[in-house]
Every structure is written in C-alpha cells, then in structure tokens.
Motif scaffolding. Structure first.
Motif, PDB file in Angstrom:
ATOM      1  N   ALA A 211       3.766   9.244   0.417  1.00 24.98           N
ATOM      2  CA  ALA A 211       2.789   8.344  -0.191  1.00 24.98           C
ATOM      3  C   ALA A 211       1.561   8.283   0.702  1.00 24.98           C
ATOM      4  N   ARG A 212       0.387   8.275   0.082  1.00 18.70           N
ATOM      5  CA  ARG A 212      -0.861   8.208   0.806  1.00 18.70           C
ATOM      6  C   ARG A 212      -0.922   6.883   1.570  1.00 18.70           C
ATOM      7  N   PRO A 213      -1.120   6.942   2.865  1.00 17.00           N
ATOM      8  CA  PRO A 213      -1.163   5.686   3.618  1.00 17.00           C
ATOM      9  C   PRO A 213      -2.457   4.932   3.355  1.00 17.00           C
ATOM     10  N   HIS A 214      -2.402   3.639   3.565  1.00 13.07           N
ATOM     11  CA  HIS A 214      -3.615   2.836   3.483  1.00 13.07           C
ATOM     12  C   HIS A 214      -4.506   3.125   4.674  1.00 13.07           C
ATOM     13  N   ARG A 215      -5.807   3.003   4.473  1.00 14.39           N
ATOM     14  CA  ARG A 215      -6.694   3.207   5.606  1.00 14.39           C
ATOM     15  C   ARG A 215      -6.505   2.070   6.604  1.00 14.39           C
ATOM     16  N   ARG A 216      -6.539   0.831   6.087  1.00  8.84           N
ATOM     17  CA  ARG A 216      -6.321  -0.310   6.968  1.00  8.84           C
ATOM     18  C   ARG A 216      -4.846  -0.689   6.881  1.00  8.84           C
ATOM     19  N   ARG A 217      -4.165  -0.652   7.983  1.00  2.33           N
ATOM     20  CA  ARG A 217      -2.756  -1.031   7.969  1.00  2.33           C
ATOM     21  C   ARG A 217      -2.509  -2.302   8.761  1.00  2.33           C
ATOM     22  N   GLN A 218      -3.547  -2.850   9.350  1.00  2.00           N
ATOM     23  CA  GLN A 218      -3.296  -3.999  10.218  1.00  2.00           C
ATOM     24  C   GLN A 218      -2.893  -5.236   9.404  1.00  2.00           C
ATOM     25  N   ASP A 219      -3.084  -5.147   8.091  1.00  2.00           N
ATOM     26  CA  ASP A 219      -2.654  -6.302   7.291  1.00  2.00           C
ATOM     27  C   ASP A 219      -1.179  -6.197   6.909  1.00  2.00           C
ATOM     28  N   ASP A 220      -0.531  -5.150   7.428  1.00  2.00           N
ATOM     29  CA  ASP A 220       0.855  -4.928   7.016  1.00  2.00           C
ATOM     30  C   ASP A 220       1.787  -5.162   8.203  1.00  2.00           C
ATOM     31  N   PRO A 221       2.355  -6.345   8.294  1.00  2.00           N
ATOM     32  CA  PRO A 221       3.182  -6.650   9.465  1.00  2.00           C
ATOM     33  C   PRO A 221       4.483  -5.851   9.484  1.00  2.00           C
ATOM     34  N   ALA A 222       4.869  -5.285   8.313  1.00  2.00           N
ATOM     35  CA  ALA A 222       6.147  -4.565   8.277  1.00  2.00           C
ATOM     36  C   ALA A 222       5.978  -3.122   8.726  1.00  2.00           C
ATOM     37  N   ALA A 223       4.741  -2.638   8.847  1.00  2.00           N
ATOM     38  CA  ALA A 223       4.533  -1.246   9.258  1.00  2.00           C
ATOM     39  C   ALA A 223       4.856  -1.099  10.728  1.00  2.00           C
ATOM     40  N   ARG A 224       5.741  -0.203  10.995  1.00  2.00           N
ATOM     41  CA  ARG A 224       6.105   0.028  12.388  1.00  2.00           C
ATOM     42  C   ARG A 224       6.102   1.518  12.652  1.00  2.00           C
TER      43      ARG A 224
ATOM     44  N   TRP B  90       0.883   3.770  -6.177  1.00  2.00           N
ATOM     45  CA  TRP B  90       0.116   2.545  -6.024  1.00  2.00           C
ATOM     46  C   TRP B  90       0.910   1.595  -5.154  1.00  2.00           C
ATOM     47  N   HIS B  91       0.711   1.693  -3.875  1.00  2.00           N
ATOM     48  CA  HIS B  91       1.434   0.778  -2.989  1.00  2.00           C
ATOM     49  C   HIS B  91       0.415  -0.112  -2.306  1.00  2.00           C
ATOM     50  N   PRO B  92       0.194  -1.226  -2.940  1.00  2.00           N
ATOM     51  CA  PRO B  92      -0.843  -2.134  -2.461  1.00  2.00           C
ATOM     52  C   PRO B  92      -0.446  -2.736  -1.116  1.00  2.00           C
ATOM     53  N   PRO B  93      -1.420  -3.240  -0.386  1.00  3.56           N
ATOM     54  CA  PRO B  93      -1.114  -3.871   0.896  1.00  3.56           C
ATOM     55  C   PRO B  93      -0.204  -5.081   0.717  1.00  3.56           C
ATOM     56  N   VAL B  94       0.537  -5.390   1.770  1.00  3.70           N
ATOM     57  CA  VAL B  94       1.516  -6.473   1.726  1.00  3.70           C
ATOM     58  C   VAL B  94       0.883  -7.775   1.253  1.00  3.70           C
ATOM     59  N   ARG B  95      -0.359  -8.024   1.717  1.00  2.94           N
ATOM     60  CA  ARG B  95      -1.093  -9.225   1.340  1.00  2.94           C
ATOM     61  C   ARG B  95      -1.074  -9.473  -0.169  1.00  2.94           C
ATOM     62  N   LEU B  96      -1.231  -8.369  -0.956  1.00  2.00           N
ATOM     63  CA  LEU B  96      -1.268  -8.514  -2.411  1.00  2.00           C
ATOM     64  C   LEU B  96       0.118  -8.544  -3.039  1.00  2.00           C
ATOM     65  N   ARG B  98       3.077  -9.506  -1.642  1.00  2.00           N
ATOM     66  CA  ARG B  98       4.116 -10.380  -1.126  1.00  2.00           C
ATOM     67  C   ARG B  98       4.628 -11.329  -2.194  1.00  2.00           C
ATOM     68  N   THR B  99       3.721 -12.023  -2.864  1.00  2.00           N
ATOM     69  CA  THR B  99       4.168 -13.037  -3.817  1.00  2.00           C
ATOM     70  C   THR B  99       4.886 -12.432  -5.030  1.00  2.00           C
ATOM     71  N   PRO B 100       4.283 -11.473  -5.749  1.00  2.00           N
ATOM     72  CA  PRO B 100       5.039 -10.908  -6.886  1.00  2.00           C
ATOM     73  C   PRO B 100       6.362 -10.283  -6.459  1.00  2.00           C
ATOM     74  N   LEU B 101       6.378  -9.620  -5.293  1.00  2.00           N
ATOM     75  CA  LEU B 101       7.618  -8.992  -4.860  1.00  2.00           C
ATOM     76  C   LEU B 101       8.673 -10.034  -4.536  1.00  2.00           C
ATOM     77  N   ASN B 102       8.275 -11.120  -3.899  1.00  2.00           N
ATOM     78  CA  ASN B 102       9.233 -12.175  -3.600  1.00  2.00           C
ATOM     79  C   ASN B 102       9.827 -12.751  -4.869  1.00  2.00           C
ATOM     80  N   ILE B 103       8.967 -12.942  -5.879  1.00  2.00           N
ATOM     81  CA  ILE B 103       9.465 -13.508  -7.136  1.00  2.00           C
ATOM     82  C   ILE B 103      10.421 -12.523  -7.816  1.00  2.00           C
ATOM     83  N   ALA B 104      10.006 -11.236  -7.868  1.00  2.00           N
ATOM     84  CA  ALA B 104      10.864 -10.244  -8.509  1.00  2.00           C
ATOM     85  C   ALA B 104      12.200 -10.133  -7.794  1.00  2.00           C
ATOM     86  N   ASP B 105      12.139 -10.133  -6.469  1.00  2.00           N
ATOM     87  CA  ASP B 105      13.380 -10.012  -5.707  1.00  2.00           C
ATOM     88  C   ASP B 105      14.284 -11.222  -5.935  1.00  2.00           C
TER      89      ASP B 105
END
Lengths: 224, 224, 224
Positions: A211-224, B90-96, B98-105
């Motif tokens: 999957a194409r990575p995001h340019r900005r990843r700092q908003d993703d705390p799960a990325a390790r 389409w793997h949006p950043p966690v910021r976007l 988090r909420t729908p994924l939490n609800i779906a889960d």
C-alpha cells in the motif's frame, strides 16, 4: 471414508512421495531459522517438525480428519526430524544454502498446494473452498514457523511473491478436480507450474505491491 | 445437525447480516494494522481475512463443526477481502479513521459475542460454556490478527475494556437461551448492550485494572 | 466413546485431581508472565487460562474430542482463574516465587505428559503417536502462553531440559499402555520420574545442546 473421490493408487503414491519431499524441505527451513535464532536442539527439532507438518495439521483439523495425518503417520515428523539433525550438525552459512533452500522450499510449496487442495476436495469441500484450503496448507507451516520463532510471518510481510504461486497452483488443481481432469500428470503440472512461478518470481525479484504510504506519518501513533 | 435448537428464519437472517457487518469491521481493522506494519498486498488480504474469520473458525473447531463455516461459505472471506481492497487503495490517516473504525469494531464485537454464543448453544454446549465460547469468538479474531502482525494482543494488554463488554453480551445471551427467552429482539438487545458498553468505555476512558507493580523491580530479570 | 480403553475409576479420579494440580501450576505461570509483561486484569486471567488449558485443548482437537474437555468442564478454567486472582493480588518478587513456581510447573509438566498420553491412547492412537501427543499436551500450554505474551517460546529456545523430561514421561507411559501395564501406580511413577528429571535438570543446570555457531556470522543477514 467411503465418500472419498478415488484418485487411483499411482496418484496416491506420487502424493506420498511428494509430501515427504515437501516435508523435508520445510523441515530444513524450520531448522535453519531455529539455528539462526539460537534455539537449542529441542527448539530446532520442534521448529522443523512444526514447519513441515503445520500446514497439513491445520488442513486436517479444518476438514475434520482427526487425528491429523501427521500424528498417525509418523514418517512426516521423522522426515522433518532428519532434516533437523542434518542442520544441527551441518548448518552452512546462508551464502551456501540460499539457493538449494529456496529450490527445496519452492518444491514443498508446489507439492503442498496441490496435495492440500486434493485432500480437501476428497473430503467433500467445493472446488473453491478446496483451493483456499490448499493455499492455507501450503503457507500454513511457514506461518507457524515464523510465529514460533518470534519473527513476523515472511509470507505476509516481505513483499515476495510466495502465496501467489501457491494460490495459482491450488486454483488450477481445484479446476482440474471440478471438471474431472485431475490425474497424476495434470496435478503434477499444476504443482510444477507453482514451483516454476515461485522460482521465477524469486530470481527476477518480482514483488507483491504494498500500500502506498502516507507522506505525513507523524499523525499515526501506530506506525512503527 | 438434527439436534439444533431452532431459532427461526428471521433470527437466522439477522444473524447472517450481522455476521457480515462484523466480518467487514474486523476485516478493516486487520487490513489497517497490516498497512501500518508495512505488509504487502498478500499480507493485507490475509490479515483482513484472518481477523474477520479467525474467531468463528476457532468456535467451529471447538464445537466440531468441520469444515468451519468460513471455509464453506466464502462470503465471509469475500467480505473481508473487500475490506482489504478498500484499505489497500484508500488507507486514510488514523486521525480520520479512528472513530468510524472504533464504532465498526465495537459493532463486530457485539455481533460476534451474540452469534458465537448462540452457535455454541445450538451445538449442545451448556449455557455457561456457550458464553465462554461466545467471548472467545468475539475476541479471537483480534488475537490472531495481533499475533500474526507481531504485536502483543491488544485485548490482553492495553488496559481497555474490550473483553468485558463481550463477556457481558455473551453472558446475557446465554442466560436468554437457557431460559428460552432468546429471540431476534432480545438477542439484538444483548448485542447492542455490548456495543454500547464498549463505546462508553472507549470514550470515557474506562480501563481494566492492572496488577500493582512492585516498587523494586531490579530483582526481576524477566521484567522487560 | 465406546472404544475407550477402560482404566478404572481410581486411575480416572487420580487423573482428574492431577490435572487440576497441573492446571493450577500452569495458571500461576501464565499469570506471573502476564504481570511481568504489564498486562491488565483481563490479560492476566486470559493468559492463566490459556496456559493452563491450552495443551489439553490442542490434544482434544487433535483426537477429535469436541468440544474440548476444558470447554465442557469449566473446573479447569475456574482453577486457572483462581490462580490468576491470587497472582493479581499477590505477585511476589521472582526471588521468592522462583522455587515454588519451578516445582509447581514441573508437577504440571509431569502430570500433563502422562494424562495427555493416556487420553490419546484411549482415543485409539498408537502408543508412539500417543507419546508424541502427550508431549504436545505437556508443553503446548507454555508455548501458547509465550506466543500470546509476545516472547519467544522458552521451551524452544532457553536451552533448559524441559521438553526432554516430558518426552521421557510420555514414552514410558505409552510403553506401559502398549504392554497393558498401565495402572494408577505405574503411571504415577512415570509422571514422578518426569517431575524429578525436570527438577534435577533445573538445579544441576543441565542444558540441551545448541548448534555450534559459525565463527564468521557477518555473511548471515538473518542472524539477529
């Protein structure tokens, strides 16, 4: 089981021989990983046996064949144990083993995707389901190996075309079974095709897309 | 199986639809973790399918329903695959997400704890055992996801109230079944209660207690 | 099952009591590891139950006894839960628990290798297969514990003689069963021998051999 599809003695014998070849190859791959992870002799033997028989055990549990073949016919575990003993005493550097091991592993993959699909079909699964289970049989042992060794399963993460050849081999086998065209020879061709595709992918460095990575990843705390 | 408890066609249909919703939600969670762990496309698809069907496969192996439903009815794997394809492109950043994924889960959790309990009860387990297996069904897929992805299972370690809502949903469902009061509506309420409790716990930051650590830990070589 | 080998009520009762002792010991080991890995209360309970019942669940799935005993007779899970509660409120430093825990774990190992072998034999496996499954029963819970906790399975990697005593106990038990000499007392002796060997190996620091490492490892990219 009286509802087994009869595939003939020759095909059965070929399957048995093929299975043992695959078991040995997978046993070597398990034992080598155990040595590299600095496991003790028990760990080397256990990882060889688990890698070599794990896919088949999963397959048998799924189709309800209990006890699984690997627990009844101990030639599987014995063959894997031989591989473990070999590697315990003679574990050459990666430089020397990479090519033979890659070939052996590809052979194991090709054999298991065919025999796994055939076994599932014999136990009454649909062709599509049998192909799915053939794939699981072929890659399952390697996943168990990696989980037990504490490394991320290579089939999921390293970007190599590994599951795709197995899936194609399973799908072709299932199609042959569905249309009554499965014989020793057509099944063998399906397996050989999977082996060839695996080896071509390996040496041509074909990779599965990521999957194409995001340019900005700092908003993703799960990325390790 | 002739000894199945008949639950009626409406309940069965609702269960099926519910199961697929849960499968999709869990598939998304598996695919998202795979993307974050930088798995390739095969790993993304495999983790989505394993997360979405893993709990049900464990349940079916435990009750002896072989082959497990997920291997027979491929709509489960197909739904999870759809989730994987969606996330791959389409793997949006966690910021976007988090909420729908939490609800779906949470919806998946609530559905699976009810349907897992019902299935186990239909196969002759006692109400208490059925509740235990319902819990395993609900959280099993997530545990498999985390083990395959090489992270510590979040249900065991992150201190969130995740298993507790599922256990309550399973226990209420088992009680309803035991007293013959399980219907489409009461079962739906049990599931909805589990979903609500999960979401309240999430947004109120309710946490499961942890064992009080020792003040001096230097005498503990296993602490890492 | 009408084809069970009858072993007599006394042996059955001894087995049950022994199983619960083993379950408690393994439950403590799972709970302690969970505390050290800083799992929450759910994780502590789950790891205790999984460690204590995991080997038996694998055994039952392999022999086709579904649902597995641990899901039907909840005294196993309850005993492990007791161990978890104890450890949650009172988890002494390793310095104090090492010796009692080692003894309890050795007792669990000795009991499970015997009862696992007997159960497999009762379900029609050959003596050799039953011994193999007895070994898997004895060490399987610990492997599940370590995989769930995210540590490399200690039985495979730490060089201690752990699987070997279990294998010997299983092999002796299988030999006794094969020659019709299995009784409460001879089986108990086999288990006690496994316990003793485990404890002697522990306190004399007997180690399983490891494969001789290469002098030059820089050519091995997989070595970590």
């Amino acid at each position: 089981m009286s509802d087994l599809v009869e595939l003939g003695t020759a095909a059965d014998a070929a399957q048995s021989a093929g299975n043992l070849m695959g078991v040995f190859a997978f046993g070597v791959s398990g034992a080598l990983l155990a040595v590299r992870r600095r496991f003790d002799v028990v760990g080397i033997a256990a990882l060889a046996i688990a890698t070599a028989t794990g896919g088949g055990v999963i397959r048998d549990l799924v189709i309800g064949r209990t006890p699984p073949r690997a627990f009844v016919d101990l030639s599987y575990a014995g063959t894997a144990l031989l591989a473990a003993i070999l590697i315990f005493f003679w574990h050459p550097p990666v430089r020397l083993t990479r090519t033979p091991l890659n070939i052996a592993d590809a052979v194991g993959l090709g054999i298991f995707c065919v025999t796994g699909t055939v076994t599932a079909f014999q136990y009454g699964m649909s062709a599509t389901s049998a192909a799915a289970l053939g794939l699981v049989t072929a890659v399952g042992g390697g996943v168990i190996r990696d989980v037990l060794a504490g490394v991320t399963p290579s089939v999921l993460s390293d970007g190599e075309l590994y599951a795709v050849p197995a899936l194609l081999g399973s799908a072709v086998t299932a199609t042959l079974l569905h249309y009554g065209q499965y014989t020793y020879w057509t099944g063998g061709l399906a397996g050989a095709g999977a082996v060839a595709l695996r080896l071509i992918a390996l040496y041509r460095h074909w990779h599965a897309p990521m999957a194409r990575p995001h340019r900005r990843r700092q908003d993703d705390p799960a990325a390790r």
